[in-house]
Design a protein around this motif. Structure first.
Motif, short mmCIF file in Angstrom:
data_model
loop_
_atom_site.label_atom_id
_atom_site.label_comp_id
_atom_site.label_asym_id
_atom_site.label_seq_id
_atom_site.Cartn_x
_atom_site.Cartn_y
_atom_site.Cartn_z
N TYR A 60 0.83 -1.20 0.00
CA TYR A 60 0.00 0.00 0.00
C TYR A 60 0.86 1.25 0.00
N VAL A 61 1.90 1.26 0.80
CA VAL A 61 2.83 2.39 0.82
C VAL A 61 3.46 2.57 -0.56
N GLU A 62 3.85 1.47 -1.19
CA GLU A 62 4.45 1.57 -2.52
C GLU A 62 3.49 2.17 -3.53
N LEU A 63 2.21 1.81 -3.45
CA LEU A 63 1.23 2.36 -4.39
C LEU A 63 1.04 3.86 -4.20
N ILE A 64 1.03 4.32 -2.95
CA ILE A 64 0.92 5.77 -2.72
C ILE A 64 2.15 6.47 -3.31
N ARG A 65 3.31 5.94 -3.05
CA ARG A 65 4.53 6.53 -3.60
C ARG A 65 4.55 6.45 -5.12
N PHE A 66 4.06 5.36 -5.64
CA PHE A 66 4.03 5.15 -7.09
C PHE A 66 3.12 6.19 -7.77
N ASP A 67 1.94 6.42 -7.19
CA ASP A 67 1.03 7.43 -7.76
C ASP A 67 1.66 8.82 -7.70
N LEU A 68 2.35 9.11 -6.59
CA LEU A 68 3.02 10.40 -6.47
C LEU A 68 4.14 10.53 -7.51
N ALA A 69 4.89 9.46 -7.72
CA ALA A 69 5.96 9.49 -8.72
C ALA A 69 5.40 9.75 -10.11
N LYS A 70 4.27 9.12 -10.44
CA LYS A 70 3.64 9.37 -11.74
C LYS A 70 3.25 10.85 -11.87
N ALA A 71 2.69 11.41 -10.81
CA ALA A 71 2.30 12.83 -10.85
C ALA A 71 3.51 13.73 -11.03
N LEU A 72 4.63 13.40 -10.40
CA LEU A 72 5.85 14.19 -10.54
C LEU A 72 6.41 14.08 -11.96
N LEU A 73 6.37 12.89 -12.52
CA LEU A 73 6.81 12.73 -13.92
C LEU A 73 5.91 13.51 -14.86
N ALA A 113 4.43 16.17 -14.18
CA ALA A 113 4.71 17.60 -13.98
C ALA A 113 6.06 18.02 -14.57
N GLY A 114 6.83 17.06 -15.10
CA GLY A 114 8.08 17.41 -15.77
C GLY A 114 9.34 17.08 -15.01
N HIS A 115 9.25 16.53 -13.80
CA HIS A 115 10.45 16.11 -13.06
C HIS A 115 11.08 14.91 -13.76
N ASN A 116 12.41 14.81 -13.69
CA ASN A 116 13.03 13.63 -14.26
C ASN A 116 12.85 12.45 -13.30
N ALA A 117 13.22 11.26 -13.75
CA ALA A 117 12.94 10.05 -12.98
C ALA A 117 13.69 10.03 -11.66
N THR A 118 14.92 10.52 -11.64
CA THR A 118 15.69 10.53 -10.40
C THR A 118 15.04 11.46 -9.37
N GLU A 119 14.60 12.64 -9.80
CA GLU A 119 13.90 13.56 -8.91
C GLU A 119 12.59 12.96 -8.41
N ALA A 120 11.86 12.33 -9.34
CA ALA A 120 10.57 11.73 -8.96
C ALA A 120 10.77 10.64 -7.92
N ALA A 121 11.83 9.84 -8.07
CA ALA A 121 12.12 8.78 -7.09
C ALA A 121 12.39 9.39 -5.71
N ALA A 122 13.22 10.43 -5.66
CA ALA A 122 13.60 11.02 -4.38
C ALA A 122 12.42 11.71 -3.69
N LYS A 123 11.62 12.44 -4.47
CA LYS A 123 10.52 13.21 -3.89
C LYS A 123 9.33 12.34 -3.48
N SER A 124 9.21 11.15 -4.08
CA SER A 124 8.06 10.29 -3.77
C SER A 124 8.39 9.21 -2.75
N GLY A 125 9.63 9.18 -2.28
CA GLY A 125 9.97 8.26 -1.20
C GLY A 125 10.64 6.97 -1.62
N PHE A 126 10.93 6.79 -2.92
CA PHE A 126 11.67 5.61 -3.34
C PHE A 126 13.15 5.82 -3.02
N PRO A 127 13.82 4.78 -2.50
CA PRO A 127 15.22 4.98 -2.08
C PRO A 127 16.18 5.23 -3.22
#
Length: 337
Positions: free
Chosen positions: A262-275, A277-291
């Motif tokens: 469940y935590v991964e899905l919340i982070r995953f949805d946030l990462a999609k929203a960041l992508l 919005a134009g963030h690159n994948a590394t930024e999206a990973a860091a801002k959404s909680g992926f290590p």
């Protein structure tokens, strides 16, 4: 029908999605340019004109109740179908047409009409991702596949939302005339023969009501408020003052998942929203909680079958896409703006 003609009967009704009709119709029409012989017939209950989802008045060729046999019977979708019972006369017309046709198909929420007619009982099926759970409840004997673009079960085809009707029609053309003719149609219409990935790339992973249990709502709110924090099972359990084992049982009982997923899905949805919005994948990973980017890439592979970069390319701004460098035609010089 004349010899060699493939009759396609299309059941229309008030509120039908215009693109559910025009997409497949263009595929069949384009196929005729390359040697096919499809003939489209629009029918409605009572033979009355219908009004489409965009307000256009659509004349029809006849009454569905008096229509002759078709090679393919196709029912379209419409926004009202998932929210209310299908009109008995519409379901009856679909049942009669299916009985007189060699092949049955639906576009998008047209699957609800097939279900009401008893035509999906015991079959695999799909519909628009947003309404897949509703279809599964409405027709519990069907096996609904929410990520499929289209599903074939015997002589019955169902497709996902709206533009997936084009994918479905291409599959029908390929079945009738082979991949070469279908490929010509796809190239002419500038659409892929088979799109990569399933419907999940278009959906919101956690779409639906919030958890009912107060403890689970607290977990959801905590992760959404700070997705980069420590949300291990032990940390979550301590935050809501229950044991890790009890928290896991609560997640399984209400949401049929684990706290970690469940935590991964919340982070995953946030990462999609960041992508998006134009963030690159590394930024999206860091801002959404992926290590790391790699952990984000693995999550995208699990949920979408795509890399974060491919996802971002697919859903980039249309303005960005319009300004991509163009490849010169073979033998031509570079294209300048």
């Amino acid at each position: 029908m004349t010899a060699g003609t493939h009759g396609v009967g299309i059941l229309v009704f008030d509120g039908m999605k215009m693109l559910d009709l025009s997409g497949p119709a263009e595929v069949f029409s384009e196929a005729n340019r390359f040697g096919a012989h499809y003939r489209l017939t629009l029918v409605s209950v009572g033979g009355k004109p219908v009004h489409t989802s965009i307000g256009l008045r659509m004349p029809v060729d006849g009454d569905a109740r008096a229509a002759s046999a078709f090679d393919t019977f196709l029912v379209l979708g419409g926004d009202p179908l998932p929210g209310s019972p299908v009109a008995p006369e519409l379901a009856a017309a679909a049942r009669r047409l299916a009985q007189r046709s060699a092949r049955v198909a639906s576009v998008c929420t047209g699957a609800f009409v097939l279900a009401a007619a008893g035509l999906l009982d015991g079959r695999r099926a799909t519909t628009h991702w947003e309404h897949a759970a509703t279809l599964a409840r409405r027709c519990p004997s069907a096996r609904v596949e929410p990520d499929a673009i289209f599903v074939k079960d015997g002589n019955t085809y169902t497709s996902a939302g709206v533009t997936a009707g084009i994918d479905l029609a291409l599959a029908l053309v390929e079945h009738d005339h082979g991949p070469d003719l279908a490929r010509q149609v796809a190239r002419s219409l500038v659409v892929p023969m088979q799109r990569a990935g399933g419907q999940s790339q278009f959906s919101a992973s956690l779409q639906g009501p919030a958890p009912k249990t107060p403890v689970l709502r607290l977990v959801q709110e905590a992760v959404q408020a700070d997705p980069t924090a420590d949300h291990s099972l032990e940390a979550l359990a301590a935050r809501v003052r229950v044991s890790p084992r009890h928290l896991t049982r609560m997640f399984r009982a209400e949401l049929d998942t684990t706290p970690g997923r469940y935590v991964e899905l919340i982070r995953f949805d946030l990462a999609k929203a960041l992508l998006d919005a134009g963030h690159n994948a590394t930024e999206a990973a860091a801002k959404s909680g992926f290590p790391s980017y790699e952990s984000l890439r693995r999550a995208f592979a699990r949920h979408l079958g795509l890399s974060p970069t491919r996802y971002q390319q697919r859903f980039a701004s249309t303005d960005r896409a319009s300004r991509r460098p163009r490849t010169p035609a073979r033998g031509a010089g570079a294209v300048t703006s």
